[in-house]
Design a protein around this motif. Sequence first.
Motif, PDB file in Angstrom:
ATOM      1  N   ARG A  92      -3.764  -6.164   1.574  1.00 37.05           N
ATOM      2  CA  ARG A  92      -5.039  -6.204   2.317  1.00 37.05           C
ATOM      3  C   ARG A  92      -5.774  -4.869   2.202  1.00 37.05           C
ATOM      4  N   ASP A 120      -0.804 -11.856   4.202  1.00 38.23           N
ATOM      5  CA  ASP A 120      -0.444 -10.904   3.148  1.00 38.23           C
ATOM      6  C   ASP A 120      -0.227 -11.629   1.821  1.00 38.23           C
ATOM      7  N   ALA A 123      -3.546 -12.219   0.221  1.00 37.26           N
ATOM      8  CA  ALA A 123      -4.060 -10.986  -0.372  1.00 37.26           C
ATOM      9  C   ALA A 123      -3.317 -10.655  -1.664  1.00 37.26           C
TER      10      ALA A 123
END
Length: 143
Positions: A92, A120, A123
């Motif tokens: 991120r 996460d 990302a």
Amino acid sequence: MMANKEINNLLDDIMIEHIANAPVSELMAEDNLTSDDIVTTQARFLGRVHECKQQYKKARLKNARSQLEIEKKKHEAVDVMAYLATKGKDARDVLVELFVQQKLPENLTLAHREGKEFTDEDAQQILANLIAMGAIDVDNKGD
């Protein structure tokens, strides 16, 4: 020599135009053709056109599959975790940093998440895709 080729091409064009504009009955009489001969020739021609179209479609599909395999290999070779380890940040933070520095592709868009949290893993997948596309240079020490 060039003039002869041009004259031959011009004569060919005239002959083709004459044949194309001639009535079918005249062409049949001139070459002693029957309607069965014409139907057979037409069927052979259409069969050959269909065959060529099929070969073209198969070649396009084969090319698309090979391009897909190349892209898959690019994605398989991406090591996001190693990239993140060199940065010392999570996925991120790297995405936010790239966004702030305007290093992301201009046409990059993200789907609306309908109120769901951006994980996460999301990302990391975005980073993997950007690296595989070449939008992020993992060898660039200044990145």
